[in-house]
Design an enzyme around this catalytic site. Structure first.
Site, PDB file in Angstrom:
ATOM      1  N   ASN A 150       4.287  11.474 -24.656  1.00  0.00           N
ATOM      2  CA  ASN A 150       4.602  10.692 -25.869  1.00  0.00           C
ATOM      3  C   ASN A 150       3.365  10.259 -26.650  1.00  0.00           C
ATOM      4  O   ASN A 150       3.396  10.199 -27.880  1.00  0.00           O
ATOM      5  CB  ASN A 150       5.511   9.507 -25.534  1.00  0.00           C
ATOM      6  CG  ASN A 150       4.860   8.510 -24.612  1.00  0.00           C
ATOM      7  OD1 ASN A 150       4.124   8.878 -23.705  1.00  0.00           O
ATOM      8  ND2 ASN A 150       5.100   7.247 -24.842  1.00  0.00           N
ATOM      9  N   GLY A 226       4.570   8.067 -16.580  1.00  0.00           N
ATOM     10  CA  GLY A 226       5.685   8.955 -16.867  1.00  0.00           C
ATOM     11  C   GLY A 226       6.992   8.268 -16.540  1.00  0.00           C
ATOM     12  O   GLY A 226       7.071   7.037 -16.531  1.00  0.00           O
ATOM     13  N   THR A 228      10.442   6.948 -14.569  1.00  0.00           N
ATOM     14  CA  THR A 228      10.650   6.212 -13.321  1.00  0.00           C
ATOM     15  C   THR A 228      11.107   7.133 -12.187  1.00  0.00           C
ATOM     16  O   THR A 228      10.668   6.986 -11.042  1.00  0.00           O
ATOM     17  CB  THR A 228      11.657   5.063 -13.570  1.00  0.00           C
ATOM     18  OG1 THR A 228      11.015   4.142 -14.454  1.00  0.00           O
ATOM     19  CG2 THR A 228      12.042   4.345 -12.301  1.00  0.00           C
ATOM     20  N   THR A 230      10.365  10.312 -11.780  1.00  0.00           N
ATOM     21  CA  THR A 230       9.187  11.053 -11.301  1.00  0.00           C
ATOM     22  C   THR A 230       8.292  10.119 -10.487  1.00  0.00           C
ATOM     23  O   THR A 230       7.752  10.511  -9.440  1.00  0.00           O
ATOM     24  CB  THR A 230       8.379  11.641 -12.492  1.00  0.00           C
ATOM     25  OG1 THR A 230       9.277  12.183 -13.437  1.00  0.00           O
ATOM     26  CG2 THR A 230       7.403  12.699 -12.040  1.00  0.00           C
ATOM     27  N   GLU A 248       2.774   3.816 -13.994  1.00  0.00           N
ATOM     28  CA  GLU A 248       3.213   3.230 -15.277  1.00  0.00           C
ATOM     29  C   GLU A 248       4.471   3.976 -15.678  1.00  0.00           C
ATOM     30  O   GLU A 248       4.402   5.152 -16.049  1.00  0.00           O
ATOM     31  CB  GLU A 248       2.127   3.414 -16.350  1.00  0.00           C
ATOM     32  CG  GLU A 248       0.810   2.726 -16.049  1.00  0.00           C
ATOM     33  CD  GLU A 248       0.918   1.216 -16.097  1.00  0.00           C
ATOM     34  OE1 GLU A 248       1.902   0.699 -16.662  1.00  0.00           O
ATOM     35  OE2 GLU A 248       0.035   0.550 -15.546  1.00  0.00           O
ATOM     36  N   CYS A 282       6.726   3.920 -24.801  1.00  0.00           N
ATOM     37  CA  CYS A 282       7.311   3.159 -23.682  1.00  0.00           C
ATOM     38  C   CYS A 282       7.454   1.689 -24.035  1.00  0.00           C
ATOM     39  O   CYS A 282       8.202   0.974 -23.398  1.00  0.00           O
ATOM     40  CB  CYS A 282       6.437   3.334 -22.456  1.00  0.00           C
ATOM     41  SG  CYS A 282       4.721   2.895 -22.762  1.00  0.00           S
ATOM     42  N   GLU A 461      -3.080  -1.251 -15.534  1.00  0.00           N
ATOM     43  CA  GLU A 461      -4.229  -0.573 -16.139  1.00  0.00           C
ATOM     44  C   GLU A 461      -4.900  -1.590 -17.061  1.00  0.00           C
ATOM     45  O   GLU A 461      -4.471  -2.733 -17.176  1.00  0.00           O
ATOM     46  CB  GLU A 461      -3.747   0.644 -16.932  1.00  0.00           C
ATOM     47  CG  GLU A 461      -3.075   1.680 -16.053  1.00  0.00           C
ATOM     48  CD  GLU A 461      -2.719   2.974 -16.782  1.00  0.00           C
ATOM     49  OE1 GLU A 461      -2.175   2.908 -17.893  1.00  0.00           O
ATOM     50  OE2 GLU A 461      -3.005   4.052 -16.227  1.00  0.00           O
TER      51      GLU A 461
HETATM   52  P1  NAD Z   1       7.779  12.735 -16.738  1.00  0.00           P
HETATM   53  O1  NAD Z   1       7.877  11.813 -15.579  1.00  0.00           O
HETATM   54  O2  NAD Z   1       8.786  13.800 -16.881  1.00  0.00           O
HETATM   55  O3  NAD Z   1       6.370  13.492 -16.732  1.00  0.00           O
HETATM   56  C1  NAD Z   1       5.150  12.808 -16.720  1.00  0.00           C
HETATM   57  C2  NAD Z   1       4.099  13.685 -16.102  1.00  0.00           C
HETATM   58  O4  NAD Z   1       4.423  13.890 -14.722  1.00  0.00           O
HETATM   59  C3  NAD Z   1       3.998  15.068 -16.722  1.00  0.00           C
HETATM   60  O5  NAD Z   1       2.648  15.452 -16.771  1.00  0.00           O
HETATM   61  C4  NAD Z   1       4.771  15.924 -15.751  1.00  0.00           C
HETATM   62  O6  NAD Z   1       4.387  17.271 -15.753  1.00  0.00           O
HETATM   63  C5  NAD Z   1       4.400  15.265 -14.434  1.00  0.00           C
HETATM   64  N1  NAD Z   1       5.338  15.530 -13.339  1.00  0.00           N
HETATM   65  C6  NAD Z   1       6.644  15.874 -13.429  1.00  0.00           C
HETATM   66  N2  NAD Z   1       7.145  16.076 -12.198  1.00  0.00           N
HETATM   67  C7  NAD Z   1       6.152  15.844 -11.322  1.00  0.00           C
HETATM   68  C8  NAD Z   1       6.058  15.891  -9.905  1.00  0.00           C
HETATM   69  N3  NAD Z   1       7.093  16.244  -9.153  1.00  0.00           N
HETATM   70  N4  NAD Z   1       4.886  15.578  -9.324  1.00  0.00           N
HETATM   71  C9  NAD Z   1       3.843  15.213 -10.083  1.00  0.00           C
HETATM   72  N5  NAD Z   1       3.850  15.186 -11.427  1.00  0.00           N
HETATM   73  C10 NAD Z   1       5.007  15.486 -12.038  1.00  0.00           C
HETATM   74  O7  NAD Z   1       7.712  11.809 -18.013  1.00  0.00           O
HETATM   75  P2  NAD Z   1       7.681  12.265 -19.533  1.00  0.00           P
HETATM   76  O8  NAD Z   1       9.047  12.716 -19.907  1.00  0.00           O
HETATM   77  O9  NAD Z   1       6.526  13.156 -19.757  1.00  0.00           O
HETATM   78  O10 NAD Z   1       7.353  10.872 -20.261  1.00  0.00           O
HETATM   79  C11 NAD Z   1       8.315   9.975 -20.673  1.00  0.00           C
HETATM   80  C12 NAD Z   1       8.382   8.805 -19.709  1.00  0.00           C
HETATM   81  O11 NAD Z   1       7.112   8.207 -19.578  1.00  0.00           O
HETATM   82  C13 NAD Z   1       9.297   7.714 -20.207  1.00  0.00           C
HETATM   83  O12 NAD Z   1      10.077   7.254 -19.126  1.00  0.00           O
HETATM   84  C14 NAD Z   1       8.337   6.629 -20.660  1.00  0.00           C
HETATM   85  O13 NAD Z   1       8.847   5.320 -20.634  1.00  0.00           O
HETATM   86  C15 NAD Z   1       7.236   6.792 -19.680  1.00  0.00           C
HETATM   87  N6  NAD Z   1       6.001   6.201 -20.191  1.00  0.00           N
HETATM   88  C16 NAD Z   1       5.540   5.068 -19.604  1.00  0.00           C
HETATM   89  C17 NAD Z   1       4.390   4.464 -20.077  1.00  0.00           C
HETATM   90  C18 NAD Z   1       3.837   3.220 -19.458  1.00  0.00           C
HETATM   91  O14 NAD Z   1       2.707   2.884 -19.754  1.00  0.00           O
HETATM   92  N7  NAD Z   1       4.581   2.530 -18.612  1.00  0.00           N
HETATM   93  C19 NAD Z   1       3.705   5.054 -21.148  1.00  0.00           C
HETATM   94  C20 NAD Z   1       4.222   6.204 -21.723  1.00  0.00           C
HETATM   95  C21 NAD Z   1       5.359   6.789 -21.232  1.00  0.00           C
END
Ligand code: NAD
Length: 480
Positions: A150, A226, A228, A230, A248, A282, A461
């Protein structure tokens, strides 16, 4: 066609498998680049390079590490137009947003930690006439950093910069949905003369590359941003290996609006906090609770302002809402709008896909959507949608607003609008969230702790918290 490369041991390399997969341009739905389909063998090469580089990088005087980070910050600043354009094309976000938020913040991350490390100190504990203790803070080792799509470069560098500043070397994986600016960052690191192996970037799928990083027996620390689900999976692998973990995760953030707020400021900011980056931040407030006294007025004004947002080509100056990130994500958002209808929600505006013309006709666009009439406990109000969709709900008392705000499994950010100081402090104290913004949104001081509670994450962080995470404290006790 652009072929993205991994960055391993200071060089741009092909994946060992020589396989690539498609990278889509959300504004048109076209494939415009190829992403390395790396696997555990590429992660192993990256780990070996990072491991070899660790001894010298972690022992480099912090002033020297700082100078590399500052060089990278400057190069990002100098290349802002190219990077912003690349981010906008890769993610679908308006170019203006990438130019004013994403890329300046990526430079700021390197600048902040490049200077922050110079001020980072440890403690001494004196036991009068008996002993003195001092704490060494030592870089943990090879850090695994995994980031989402994002805010691609913004969040990628938010992990990498403190890790490098602290003396860790890094194996990093950007999201496979938005890999382009991470690739451009590897070119910048080469230009900055960053010693080889200090930062390694491996592109590919989460279940291959991400998984190989998380389960690598010699990577002692994982910083992940990423979803929750994952995060839960990562924790299940990393926790039994006793890795340090920073997670996060997702959010379902409440905005609580009282009748005594500065109305115009609140209205303008609420439009931003709802629909910036197509609602894919997020920290966006997706559940808006409004004191009943001003509910109808707010509803009318909010709908009017939202309808005025131009959904369009991310590269157009006029566009306020660009494309959502992928076809799959568009389908997910639309399915939540359908769910909201089934749950009894009334769509006040939006609620539909937007089909543009010309080369954007196959892009992924959704009209900013406002829904009312839903119970605070229904799925639409409990699950993260992560798109341009908000619900509005009236409340009568502070207690009621708080109860609804705290009702989800998440606890990332929150916003309170009121001119009543006592109420503001009381709510700030009682809201279950890592961040409470009073009369503002997304105002960030990089020194502050950043992160969530409950299912929104583990750890913080930001500021010295990140430097604490990437270092291990060791107490040394000297008997006098
Ligand atoms: P995602 O969990 O699908 O992917 C995030 C990352 O994890 C990607 O690089 C992906 O390739 C990797 N990944 C996926 N499966 C994995 C596995 N089995 N092992 C290790 N890595 C793996 O999330 P997304 O769709 O890319 O992002 C959106 C989410 O991120 C939303 O839920 C959003 O709220 C969250 N987010 C949180 C914050 C925060 O600071 N809390 C900031 C931005 C986004």
């Amino acid at each position: 066609m652009i072929y993205i490369k991994n960055y391993i041991k200071g060089a741009l390399t092909e994946p060992i498998s020589k396989k690539y997969f498609d990278n889509y341009k959300p504004s048109t739905g076209e494939v415009y680049a190829q992403i390395p389909d790396s696997d555990e063998n590429d992660v192993e090469l990256a780990y070996n390079a990072a491991s070899e580089a660790f001894e010298s990088w972690s022992n480099l005087p912090k002033e020297k590490r700082s100078s590399y980070l500052l060089k990278i910050a400057l190069l990002i600043e100098n290349k802002l137009p190219q990077l912003a354009l690349a981010e906008s094309i890769d993610n679908g976000k308006p170019l203006k947003l990438a130019s004013t938020v994403d890329i300046p913040r990526a430079a700021a991350n390197f600048h902040f930690y490049g200077t922050g490390i110079l001020h980072y100190a440890s403690h001494a504990h004196n036991m009068e006439n008996t002993a003195i203790n001092y704490t060494l803070r030592q870089a943990v080792g090879v850090a695994g950093c995994i980031s989402p799509w994002n805010l691609p470069l913004y969040l990628f560098t938010w992990k990498i910069a403190p890790a490098l500043a602290a003396g860790c070397t890094v194996v990093a994986k950007p999201s496979e949905i938005t890999p382009m600016t991470a690739f451009l960052l590897s070119e910048i690191c080469i230009e900055a003369g960053l010693p080889k192996g200090v930062l390694n970037i491996v592109h590919g799928y989460g279940n291959k590359v991400g998984n190989a990083i998380v389960s690598h027996k010699n990577i002692p620390l994982v910083s992940f941003t990423g979803g929750t689900v994952t995060g839960k999976h990562i924790a299940s692998i990393a926790a039994p290996m006793f890795k340090k973990l920073s997670l996060e995760l997702g959010g379902k953030n409440p905005n609580i609006i009282f009748a005594d707020c500065n109305y115009n400021k609140m209205l303008t900011t609420t439009v931003h906090s709802s629909f910036s980056n197509q609602g894919q931040i997020c920290l966006c407030g997706s559940r808006i609770f409004i004191e009943r006294k001003i509910y109808e007025k707010f509803k009318t004004d909010f709908i009017e302002k939202t309808k005025a947002l131009i959904v369009g080509d991310p590269l157009s100056e006029k566009t306020k809402v660009g494309a959502v990130v992928s076809a799959q994500h568009k389908a997910k958002i639309l399915s939540y709008i359908e769910l909201a209808k089934q749950e009894g929600g009334k769509i006040l505006c939006g609620g539909n896909e937007v089909v543009l013309t010309g080369e954007n006709k196959n892009g992924y666009y959704i009209a900013p959507t406002i829904i009312e009439g839903l119970d605070y406990n229904c799925r639409t109000n409990q699950e993260e949608i992560f798109g341009p969709v908000v619900t509005i709900t009236p409340f009568d008392t502070e207690e009621e607003a708080l109860k609804m705000a705290n009702s989800t499994m998440y606890g990332l950010a929150s916003v309170v609008w009121t001119e009543n100081l006592t109420r503001a402090h009381t709510l700030a104290n009682k809201i279950h969230a890592g961040i409470v913004w009073i009369n503002c949104w997304l105002l960030r001081d990089l020194r502050t702790p950043f992160g969530g509670v409950k299912a929104s994450g583990v750890g913080r962080e930001g500021g010295f918290e990140a430097l604490d995470f990437f270092t291990e404290p060791k107490n040394v006790c000297i008997k006098l």
